[in-house]
Design an enzyme around this catalytic site. Sequence first.
Site, PDB file in Angstrom:
ATOM      1  N   LYS A  67      -9.232   7.605  84.057  1.00  0.00           N
ATOM      2  CA  LYS A  67      -8.476   8.799  83.628  1.00  0.00           C
ATOM      3  C   LYS A  67      -7.001   8.449  83.682  1.00  0.00           C
ATOM      4  O   LYS A  67      -6.590   7.576  84.444  1.00  0.00           O
ATOM      5  CB  LYS A  67      -8.741   9.966  84.588  1.00  0.00           C
ATOM      6  CG  LYS A  67      -8.441  11.308  83.992  1.00  0.00           C
ATOM      7  CD  LYS A  67      -9.618  11.784  83.153  1.00  0.00           C
ATOM      8  CE  LYS A  67      -9.293  13.029  82.374  1.00  0.00           C
ATOM      9  NZ  LYS A  67     -10.505  13.571  81.758  1.00  0.00           N
TER      10      LYS A  67
ATOM     11  N   ASP B  12      -7.308  14.920  76.704  1.00  0.00           N
ATOM     12  CA  ASP B  12      -7.693  15.879  77.744  1.00  0.00           C
ATOM     13  C   ASP B  12      -6.667  17.003  77.599  1.00  0.00           C
ATOM     14  O   ASP B  12      -6.077  17.157  76.510  1.00  0.00           O
ATOM     15  CB  ASP B  12      -7.658  15.227  79.137  1.00  0.00           C
ATOM     16  CG  ASP B  12      -8.324  16.090  80.215  1.00  0.00           C
ATOM     17  OD1 ASP B  12      -9.556  16.071  80.333  1.00  0.00           O
ATOM     18  OD2 ASP B  12      -7.605  16.819  80.948  1.00  0.00           O
TER      19      ASP B  12
HETATM   20  P1  NDP Z   1      -6.431  22.185  76.297  1.00  0.00           P
HETATM   21  O1  NDP Z   1      -5.087  21.729  76.686  1.00  0.00           O
HETATM   22  O2  NDP Z   1      -6.853  22.117  74.885  1.00  0.00           O
HETATM   23  O3  NDP Z   1      -6.664  23.693  76.792  1.00  0.00           O
HETATM   24  C1  NDP Z   1      -6.468  24.080  78.101  1.00  0.00           C
HETATM   25  C2  NDP Z   1      -6.632  25.577  78.205  1.00  0.00           C
HETATM   26  O4  NDP Z   1      -6.564  25.957  79.582  1.00  0.00           O
HETATM   27  C3  NDP Z   1      -5.527  26.340  77.490  1.00  0.00           C
HETATM   28  O5  NDP Z   1      -6.066  27.533  76.980  1.00  0.00           O
HETATM   29  C4  NDP Z   1      -4.544  26.630  78.621  1.00  0.00           C
HETATM   30  O6  NDP Z   1      -3.708  27.741  78.406  1.00  0.00           O
HETATM   31  C5  NDP Z   1      -5.496  26.916  79.765  1.00  0.00           C
HETATM   32  N1  NDP Z   1      -4.867  26.686  81.064  1.00  0.00           N
HETATM   33  C6  NDP Z   1      -4.088  25.653  81.433  1.00  0.00           C
HETATM   34  N2  NDP Z   1      -3.679  25.786  82.704  1.00  0.00           N
HETATM   35  C7  NDP Z   1      -4.210  26.947  83.147  1.00  0.00           C
HETATM   36  C8  NDP Z   1      -4.149  27.633  84.377  1.00  0.00           C
HETATM   37  N3  NDP Z   1      -3.453  27.153  85.407  1.00  0.00           N
HETATM   38  N4  NDP Z   1      -4.837  28.813  84.482  1.00  0.00           N
HETATM   39  C9  NDP Z   1      -5.533  29.308  83.445  1.00  0.00           C
HETATM   40  N5  NDP Z   1      -5.617  28.691  82.245  1.00  0.00           N
HETATM   41  C10 NDP Z   1      -4.978  27.521  82.109  1.00  0.00           C
HETATM   42  O7  NDP Z   1      -7.443  21.357  77.216  1.00  0.00           O
HETATM   43  P2  NDP Z   1      -8.999  21.073  77.010  1.00  0.00           P
HETATM   44  O8  NDP Z   1      -9.657  22.243  76.395  1.00  0.00           O
HETATM   45  O9  NDP Z   1      -9.132  19.742  76.381  1.00  0.00           O
HETATM   46  O10 NDP Z   1      -9.484  20.909  78.517  1.00  0.00           O
HETATM   47  C11 NDP Z   1      -9.871  22.017  79.311  1.00  0.00           C
HETATM   48  C12 NDP Z   1     -10.682  21.515  80.506  1.00  0.00           C
HETATM   49  O11 NDP Z   1     -11.841  20.808  80.039  1.00  0.00           O
HETATM   50  C13 NDP Z   1      -9.959  20.541  81.426  1.00  0.00           C
HETATM   51  O12 NDP Z   1     -10.468  20.699  82.739  1.00  0.00           O
HETATM   52  C14 NDP Z   1     -10.410  19.174  80.900  1.00  0.00           C
HETATM   53  O13 NDP Z   1     -10.306  18.160  81.886  1.00  0.00           O
HETATM   54  C15 NDP Z   1     -11.853  19.485  80.580  1.00  0.00           C
HETATM   55  N6  NDP Z   1     -12.522  18.607  79.630  1.00  0.00           N
HETATM   56  C16 NDP Z   1     -11.969  18.308  78.423  1.00  0.00           C
HETATM   57  C17 NDP Z   1     -12.645  17.511  77.526  1.00  0.00           C
HETATM   58  C18 NDP Z   1     -12.115  17.221  76.159  1.00  0.00           C
HETATM   59  O14 NDP Z   1     -12.797  16.532  75.415  1.00  0.00           O
HETATM   60  N7  NDP Z   1     -10.950  17.732  75.781  1.00  0.00           N
HETATM   61  C19 NDP Z   1     -13.942  16.902  77.881  1.00  0.00           C
HETATM   62  C20 NDP Z   1     -14.477  17.347  79.143  1.00  0.00           C
HETATM   63  C21 NDP Z   1     -13.770  18.143  79.975  1.00  0.00           C
HETATM   64  P3  NDP Z   1      -2.312  27.576  77.562  1.00  0.00           P
HETATM   65  O15 NDP Z   1      -2.720  27.482  76.135  1.00  0.00           O
HETATM   66  O16 NDP Z   1      -1.569  28.808  77.907  1.00  0.00           O
HETATM   67  O17 NDP Z   1      -1.681  26.330  78.070  1.00  0.00           O
HETATM   68  O1  2IT Z   2     -12.999  14.930  80.890  1.00  0.00           O
HETATM   69  C1  2IT Z   2     -13.473  14.338  79.904  1.00  0.00           C
HETATM   70  O2  2IT Z   2     -14.648  13.973  79.865  1.00  0.00           O
HETATM   71  C2  2IT Z   2     -12.598  14.096  78.753  1.00  0.00           C
HETATM   72  N1  2IT Z   2     -11.446  14.515  78.770  1.00  0.00           N
HETATM   73  C3  2IT Z   2     -13.091  13.312  77.576  1.00  0.00           C
HETATM   74  C4  2IT Z   2     -12.817  11.854  77.775  1.00  0.00           C
HETATM   75  C5  2IT Z   2     -13.123  10.962  76.609  1.00  0.00           C
HETATM   76  O3  2IT Z   2     -12.951   9.747  76.798  1.00  0.00           O
HETATM   77  O4  2IT Z   2     -13.513  11.424  75.540  1.00  0.00           O
END
Ligand code: NDP
Ligand code: 2IT
Length: 446
Positions: free
Chosen positions: A125, A165
């Site tokens: 990461k 992420d």
């Molecule tokens: P994004 O940046 O696209 O979205 C994050 C979202 O969370 C936004 O709506 C943001 O609000 C909100 N947010 C951020 N901080 C806070 C907080 N302190 N309290 C409440 N809401 C909050 O990120 P992702 O959707 O990519 O990731 C979301 C989660 O999923 C993370 O934990 C990430 O590690 C996990 N994840 C992501 C993957 C991926 O492929 N992207 C894969 C697997 C897991 P705002 O718009 O206001 O900033």
């Molecule tokens: O938390 C996760 O699994 C991710 N942000 C996706 C990582 C990736 O390599 O696609």
Amino acid sequence: MEYIKEALNHIKEKDVNEKEFIQAVEEVLNSVDVIFAQNPQYQNKGIIERLVEPERIIQFRVPWEDDQGKIHVNRGFRVQFNGVLGPYKGGLRFNPTVNLSIMKFLGFEQVFKNALTGMPIGGGKGGSDFDPKGRSDNEIKRFCNSFMTELYRHIGPDIDVPAGDMGVGSKEIGYLYGHYRRLRGTSERGVLTGKGLGYGGSLVRKEATGYGVIYFLNEILKRINKSLSKQRIVISGSGNVAIYTAEKAKEYDGHVIAMSDSKGYIIDEQLDLDVVKLIKEVKREGLSLYPQISGHGEYYVGSLYDHLGLKYDIAIPCATQNEIDIKRAKNIYDSSCKIVVEGANMPNDNDAIMYYQEKGIIFVPGKASNAGGVATSALEMSQNSMRYNWTFTEVDEKLRTIMQDIHQQCLMAIEAYKLNEYDYVKAANIAGVSLVINAMISQGDY
Ligand code: NDP
Ligand code: 2IT
């Protein structure tokens, strides 16, 4: 078990300031005592000691110039946690809260998640405490270029393959890839995943994490003779994971009634996902705009899980870590919720998880339910190696199969280790950790 207790105490002493990392280690180690009870020989092989120590951590300075000509300096990280199953693989997070503890917890979780996908990928990461909010395109590009100017020497298609992420989507991956290519003088498309479709990205990668969450949820619902149709669902977050979780849930006739962002949340019985997409993906604004643009629904400041009086069946937290503590877990229970599936990484703290288990709420940890994103990243790597692209349906079908297989691995662990029928926490941890340990033992004592 004494060996696990000692290892845990050692980490707690040594990494005393790394709250999130200790939390993640605690959750995993407290699940896997059966593995060590059955294999006492692991103790003098230092298995746990190796599992909790990253192979390598790279930390670097990221200086960049804003549009006014001022130089800022951010901190960059890449944690190459465990490469026993393949090149280190995991996202990059750009968020002001990023620190070493958060990088290490995410890297640690990634190792076992990636193992569960069955794809040949190790765990890592990275990211930076850079805040992309309110920054111009040019500022983001300059930041990405500077970040890659250091990172490029540590990554490669067979070494370490970053992706997105929080705060890193296909735009940022594009800038990072463009700079990598210039610095290395090679194409090496497999060095990053989540790329644009025109230069080596995979269909379905954007949607994959959210779609995968719903494919996993469908498997649970099948077990209890239910379907998603008409289930009332709340989803926290409105970023990449949240939006495509909601999209797939709606496709199965699920009734998504609430979403949130870092400032507040919306409740709407006729929730219009296109409006959420417009606000978050196109305008990059706050959900406070939602009622005005959609013409319905309510917006509230604060956390969705502090809202009292809303009734729902399923909660899918898709925002960030530790969003739900015991108090919010109680609110979730009081909302008649029966299933909590993690879209985010570690959105529930360990007390919240224990509370769900006490109350009979079915709970699935992110390392099982959100693995669809990284699994599809691995499919992107396969396509890059073949220099050939699969269709949307082909990738989606492979994603669905992988999620069903992860669910099946959980069921097998539940049966083999006589766990509680719905203990997906222990099941996912045992299944993931076993795969990593077996490969470590086969590869020798380092
Ligand atoms: P994004 O940046 O696209 O979205 C994050 C979202 O969370 C936004 O709506 C943001 O609000 C909100 N947010 C951020 N901080 C806070 C907080 N302190 N309290 C409440 N809401 C909050 O990120 P992702 O959707 O990519 O990731 C979301 C989660 O999923 C993370 O934990 C990430 O590690 C996990 N994840 C992501 C993957 C991926 O492929 N992207 C894969 C697997 C897991 P705002 O718009 O206001 O900033
Ligand atoms: O938390 C996760 O699994 C991710 N942000 C996706 C990582 C990736 O390599 O696609």
